[in-house]
Design a protein around this motif. Structure first.
Motif, PDB file in Angstrom:
ATOM      1  N   ARG A 137       0.841  -1.214   0.000  1.00 53.30           N
ATOM      2  CA  ARG A 137       0.000   0.000   0.000  1.00 53.30           C
ATOM      3  C   ARG A 137       0.867   1.252   0.000  1.00 53.30           C
ATOM      4  O   ARG A 137       1.709   1.427   0.871  1.00 53.30           O
ATOM      5  CB  ARG A 137      -0.920  -0.028   1.223  1.00 53.30           C
ATOM      6  N   ILE A 138       0.600   2.136  -0.968  1.00 53.66           N
ATOM      7  CA  ILE A 138       1.462   3.306  -1.182  1.00 53.66           C
ATOM      8  C   ILE A 138       0.662   4.601  -1.104  1.00 53.66           C
ATOM      9  O   ILE A 138      -0.414   4.723  -1.701  1.00 53.66           O
ATOM     10  CB  ILE A 138       2.157   3.210  -2.550  1.00 53.66           C
ATOM     11  N   LEU A 139       1.222   5.559  -0.356  1.00 56.02           N
ATOM     12  CA  LEU A 139       0.680   6.915  -0.289  1.00 56.02           C
ATOM     13  C   LEU A 139       1.676   7.839  -0.978  1.00 56.02           C
ATOM     14  O   LEU A 139       2.880   7.756  -0.718  1.00 56.02           O
ATOM     15  CB  LEU A 139       0.478   7.348   1.173  1.00 56.02           C
ATOM     16  N   ILE A 140       1.190   8.727  -1.848  1.00 63.36           N
ATOM     17  CA  ILE A 140       2.057   9.649  -2.571  1.00 63.36           C
ATOM     18  C   ILE A 140       1.726  11.080  -2.159  1.00 63.36           C
ATOM     19  O   ILE A 140       0.548  11.458  -2.094  1.00 63.36           O
ATOM     20  CB  ILE A 140       1.875   9.527  -4.100  1.00 63.36           C
ATOM     21  N   THR A 141       2.742  11.878  -1.867  1.00 64.30           N
ATOM     22  CA  THR A 141       2.526  13.304  -1.619  1.00 64.30           C
ATOM     23  C   THR A 141       3.474  14.140  -2.471  1.00 64.30           C
ATOM     24  O   THR A 141       4.674  13.882  -2.535  1.00 64.30           O
ATOM     25  CB  THR A 141       2.688  13.657  -0.118  1.00 64.30           C
ATOM     26  N   MET A 196       1.496  -3.638  -6.310  1.00 60.57           N
ATOM     27  CA  MET A 196       1.521  -2.278  -5.770  1.00 60.57           C
ATOM     28  C   MET A 196       0.123  -1.678  -5.842  1.00 60.57           C
ATOM     29  O   MET A 196      -0.562  -1.797  -6.859  1.00 60.57           O
ATOM     30  CB  MET A 196       2.496  -1.387  -6.557  1.00 60.57           C
ATOM     31  N   GLU A 197      -0.297  -1.002  -4.775  1.00 58.89           N
ATOM     32  CA  GLU A 197      -1.605  -0.347  -4.752  1.00 58.89           C
ATOM     33  C   GLU A 197      -1.453   1.067  -4.190  1.00 58.89           C
ATOM     34  O   GLU A 197      -0.972   1.253  -3.077  1.00 58.89           O
ATOM     35  CB  GLU A 197      -2.576  -1.129  -3.867  1.00 58.89           C
ATOM     36  N   VAL A 198      -1.859   2.059  -4.971  1.00 55.29           N
ATOM     37  CA  VAL A 198      -1.852   3.446  -4.500  1.00 55.29           C
ATOM     38  C   VAL A 198      -3.133   3.666  -3.707  1.00 55.29           C
ATOM     39  O   VAL A 198      -4.230   3.671  -4.267  1.00 55.29           O
ATOM     40  CB  VAL A 198      -1.758   4.438  -5.674  1.00 55.29           C
ATOM     41  N   VAL A 199      -3.002   3.848  -2.404  1.00 54.49           N
ATOM     42  CA  VAL A 199      -4.179   3.990  -1.538  1.00 54.49           C
ATOM     43  C   VAL A 199      -4.559   5.449  -1.328  1.00 54.49           C
ATOM     44  O   VAL A 199      -5.636   5.749  -0.815  1.00 54.49           O
ATOM     45  CB  VAL A 199      -3.948   3.312  -0.170  1.00 54.49           C
ATOM     46  N   GLY A 200      -3.670   6.381  -1.705  1.00 58.23           N
ATOM     47  CA  GLY A 200      -3.994   7.781  -1.533  1.00 58.23           C
ATOM     48  C   GLY A 200      -2.972   8.689  -2.170  1.00 58.23           C
ATOM     49  O   GLY A 200      -1.807   8.309  -2.349  1.00 58.23           O
ATOM     50  N   THR A 201      -3.398   9.905  -2.541  1.00 60.88           N
ATOM     51  CA  THR A 201      -2.496  10.937  -3.044  1.00 60.88           C
ATOM     52  C   THR A 201      -2.832  12.243  -2.332  1.00 60.88           C
ATOM     53  O   THR A 201      -4.005  12.568  -2.152  1.00 60.88           O
ATOM     54  CB  THR A 201      -2.640  11.134  -4.569  1.00 60.88           C
ATOM     55  N   LEU A 202      -1.810  12.987  -1.932  1.00 55.93           N
ATOM     56  CA  LEU A 202      -2.002  14.247  -1.216  1.00 55.93           C
ATOM     57  C   LEU A 202      -1.114  15.321  -1.828  1.00 55.93           C
ATOM     58  O   LEU A 202       0.073  15.099  -2.037  1.00 55.93           O
ATOM     59  CB  LEU A 202      -1.644  14.076   0.263  1.00 55.93           C
ATOM     60  N   ASN A 203      -1.696  16.505  -2.089  1.00 57.51           N
ATOM     61  CA  ASN A 203      -0.890  17.608  -2.622  1.00 57.51           C
ATOM     62  C   ASN A 203      -0.507  18.606  -1.538  1.00 57.51           C
ATOM     63  O   ASN A 203       0.029  19.674  -1.838  1.00 57.51           O
ATOM     64  CB  ASN A 203      -1.609  18.314  -3.775  1.00 57.51           C
ATOM     65  N   ASP A 204      -0.769  18.243  -0.276  1.00 60.98           N
ATOM     66  CA  ASP A 204      -0.413  19.090   0.867  1.00 60.98           C
ATOM     67  C   ASP A 204       0.281  18.211   1.910  1.00 60.98           C
ATOM     68  O   ASP A 204      -0.356  17.339   2.513  1.00 60.98           O
ATOM     69  CB  ASP A 204      -1.665  19.731   1.461  1.00 60.98           C
ATOM     70  N   SER A 205       1.583  18.415   2.098  1.00 65.35           N
ATOM     71  CA  SER A 205       2.357  17.562   3.003  1.00 65.35           C
ATOM     72  C   SER A 205       1.860  17.638   4.449  1.00 65.35           C
ATOM     73  O   SER A 205       2.121  16.723   5.244  1.00 65.35           O
ATOM     74  CB  SER A 205       3.839  17.929   2.930  1.00 65.35           C
ATOM     75  N   ARG A 206       1.145  18.700   4.808  1.00 62.90           N
ATOM     76  CA  ARG A 206       0.630  18.834   6.171  1.00 62.90           C
ATOM     77  C   ARG A 206      -0.467  17.830   6.484  1.00 62.90           C
ATOM     78  O   ARG A 206      -0.791  17.600   7.650  1.00 62.90           O
ATOM     79  CB  ARG A 206       0.098  20.251   6.397  1.00 62.90           C
ATOM     80  N   LYS A 207      -1.030  17.215   5.458  1.00 66.04           N
ATOM     81  CA  LYS A 207      -2.140  16.272   5.657  1.00 66.04           C
ATOM     82  C   LYS A 207      -1.677  14.826   5.801  1.00 66.04           C
ATOM     83  O   LYS A 207      -2.495  13.937   6.057  1.00 66.04           O
ATOM     84  CB  LYS A 207      -3.114  16.378   4.483  1.00 66.04           C
ATOM     85  N   VAL A 244      -0.744   2.153   5.521  1.00 69.42           N
ATOM     86  CA  VAL A 244       0.193   2.481   4.435  1.00 69.42           C
ATOM     87  C   VAL A 244       1.517   1.762   4.683  1.00 69.42           C
ATOM     88  O   VAL A 244       1.993   1.715   5.817  1.00 69.42           O
ATOM     89  CB  VAL A 244       0.443   4.008   4.360  1.00 69.42           C
ATOM     90  N   ASP A 245       2.101   1.191   3.627  1.00 72.19           N
ATOM     91  CA  ASP A 245       3.392   0.507   3.744  1.00 72.19           C
ATOM     92  C   ASP A 245       4.555   1.406   3.318  1.00 72.19           C
ATOM     93  O   ASP A 245       5.628   1.363   3.912  1.00 72.19           O
ATOM     94  CB  ASP A 245       3.398  -0.760   2.882  1.00 72.19           C
ATOM     95  N   ILE A 246       4.335   2.213   2.269  1.00 69.99           N
ATOM     96  CA  ILE A 246       5.389   3.085   1.752  1.00 69.99           C
ATOM     97  C   ILE A 246       4.815   4.476   1.498  1.00 69.99           C
ATOM     98  O   ILE A 246       3.764   4.616   0.866  1.00 69.99           O
ATOM     99  CB  ILE A 246       5.988   2.548   0.440  1.00 69.99           C
ATOM    100  N   LEU A 247       5.518   5.478   1.976  1.00 63.30           N
ATOM    101  CA  LEU A 247       5.206   6.863   1.644  1.00 63.30           C
ATOM    102  C   LEU A 247       6.181   7.321   0.573  1.00 63.30           C
ATOM    103  O   LEU A 247       7.398   7.283   0.780  1.00 63.30           O
ATOM    104  CB  LEU A 247       5.337   7.760   2.887  1.00 63.30           C
ATOM    105  N   VAL A 248       5.665   7.748  -0.572  1.00 66.55           N
ATOM    106  CA  VAL A 248       6.491   8.318  -1.633  1.00 66.55           C
ATOM    107  C   VAL A 248       6.317   9.828  -1.558  1.00 66.55           C
ATOM    108  O   VAL A 248       5.197  10.333  -1.696  1.00 66.55           O
ATOM    109  CB  VAL A 248       6.072   7.804  -3.023  1.00 66.55           C
ATOM    110  N   THR A 249       7.396  10.551  -1.316  1.00 66.85           N
ATOM    111  CA  THR A 249       7.292  11.994  -1.113  1.00 66.85           C
ATOM    112  C   THR A 249       8.290  12.776  -1.955  1.00 66.85           C
ATOM    113  O   THR A 249       9.394  12.297  -2.237  1.00 66.85           O
ATOM    114  CB  THR A 249       7.503  12.347   0.379  1.00 66.85           C
ATOM    115  N   ASP A 250       7.888  13.963  -2.336  1.00 66.94           N
ATOM    116  CA  ASP A 250       8.793  14.891  -3.006  1.00 66.94           C
ATOM    117  C   ASP A 250       9.707  15.500  -1.949  1.00 66.94           C
ATOM    118  O   ASP A 250       9.451  15.393  -0.745  1.00 66.94           O
ATOM    119  CB  ASP A 250       7.970  15.980  -3.701  1.00 66.94           C
TER     120      ASP A 250
END
Length: 215
Positions: free
Chosen positions: A4-8, A28-39, A49-55
């Motif tokens: 399970r992957i979350l992308i910000t 691989m499963e994208v469980v969420g996407t966020l455009n605000d790192s504060r969330k 979530v298993d992996i956080l992919v972040t900028d």
């Protein structure tokens, strides 16, 4: 079970593209996407979530700041930083904050898949571009005092073997298979190597190996 992957990322087009790309990777499963790192922390509180992919460069919370916050509350979460920065000092700060891997946004699908699977397995991932920057003469010369011993440290023959294999980017399981020893034994040697060399992670080990011409 899918990873399970979350992308910000603060750019929506990047979020949409990454989500679509990662969704095509098996297991691989994208469980969420966020455009605000504060969330991110609030999302992690209520979702698995298993992996956080972040900028790295984001408004409000940078990738490094976010990593420090996440590590405080979710110490076992894997964090993969996906960015355009190849600056050695930035890369060092990211790993010191606790990320699991660092990949350039110019990476192709195959490398992104390799990075995700590597960090999911509990290993660190360094892209070729990242390793090239970290091992450049300028980067090695700029390494903080204490990160690299000035003179070779006494290590056992087995530890020297493992140092060389780590420098070749072999995983713990691959080293165990190569040397016909258990994964636990490799981890014990790795812990002893880190302690003896006075470094914190594989980057330090690799720098030491290059500095002292062990590879």
């Amino acid at each position: 079970m899918a990873i399970r992957i979350l992308i910000t990322d603060d750019h929506q087009i990047v979020l949409d593209s990454l989500s679509l790309l990662i969704s095509t990777i098996p297991e691989m499963e994208v469980v969420g996407t966020l455009n605000d790192s504060r969330k991110v922390l609030a999302y992690l509180d209520t979702n698995e979530v298993d992996i956080l992919v972040t900028d790295l460069s984001m408004p409000y919370l940078t990738g490094v700041d976010l990593t420090l916050q996440v590590r405080g509350q979710f110490p076992t979460l894997k964090i993969l930083m996906l960015t355009v920065s190849e600056d050695a000092e930035t890369i060092r700060k990211a790993f010191q904050a606790g990320i699991s891997g660092y990949v350039m946004k110019k990476a192709n699908r195959a490398e992104l898949e390799r990075a995700l699977k590597t960090v999911a397995s509990g290993e660190k991932y360094f892209s070729e571009a990242v390793m090239k920057e970290l091992l450049s003469p300028a980067s090695l010369a700029a390494a903080p005092v204490g990160e690299l011993p000035g003179e070779p440290i006494a290590v056992t023959a087995r530890e020297l073997e493992i140092i060389r294999l780590i420098a070749q980017e072999l995983s713990t399981s691959e080293i165990a298979e190569r040397l016909f020893i258990s994964v636990g034994t490799v981890e014990t040697h790795r812990h002893n190597i880190l302690r003896k060399l006075g470094v914190k992670n594989s980057i330090g080990i690799i720098k030491y190996a290059v500095k002292h011409k062990l590879v």
